[in-house]
Design a protein around this motif. Structure first.
Motif: not given
Length: 204
Positions: A97-105, A107-118
């Protein structure tokens, strides 16, 4: 001894737990890795068109936790009785479940958005889970998640949380001394240490 071939991308990802189990058990396996550019040509050869896939004497087994559960039961890492096996399954499913929860971050291509998701993933999902598991480790009182001996649940938590430590540092474990101790315990197992030192270096 069966001939094992594990098919997966050139990543740790959802295949690493099976690799850790086989390494700890001291069984030989062929670590068949491929790049994403090769996947379209391979996809049709895999059950359900996905990986990881464990090939056992030419027979194909899909689904990451199914593979790991099969290997753990074959090599005495599943738990000592039905209840311990069920508990080990429970913990391994939480890691899934944790691995699935991390997947959107991931796969995110935008660096700022990815940092926010992480950051959101670490401060909300991971922090909540760490607090829960810390209490369960303390209650079990053996240094292991299940019972008194190493199971694939311990390997699952080591695999995922050691990756998080590599990526984000260990500050998120500052109030989780039991989980930190479990990660350190598994890291020092000779067969695990040997595998980690020899495996291909990948980002995830």
């Amino acid at each position: 001894m069966p001939v094992y071939k594990l098919h997966y991308f050139n990543l740790r990802g959802r295949a690493e737990l099976a690799r850790l189990i086989m390494s700890q058990a001291g069984v030989e396996f062929e670590d068949v890795r491929f790049e994403r550019t090769e996947w379209p040509a391979l996809k049709a050869t895999m059950p359900f068109g996905q990986v990881p896939v464990l090939e056992v004497d030419g027979q194909m087994l899909a689904q990451s936790n199914t593979i790991s559960r099969y290997l753990s039961r074959k090599h005495d890492l599943a738990g000592k009785d039905d209840w311990e096996q069920a508990l080990a399954d429970m913990y391994a499913d939480n890691i899934n479940d944790l691995m699935t929860g991390m997947r959107p971050a991931f796969l995110e291509k935008d660096a700022d958005k990815q940092k926010e998701l992480y950051e959101k993933f670490m401060t909300e999902t991971v922090a909540t889970h760490v607090a829960i598991v810390e209490k369960q480790l303390e209650k079990n009182g053996t240094g292991h998640l299940v019972g008194k001996e190493l199971t694939w649940a311990d390997l699952a938590y080591y695999g995922f949380f050691s990756f998080l430590v590599e990526k984000f540092g260990e500050d998120f474990l500052k109030d989780a001394s039991h989980l930190k101790s479990l990660i350190a315990l598994v890291a020092e197992l000779p067969n695990i240490k040997k595998w980690v030192e020899s495996r291909p270096k990948t980002e995830i």
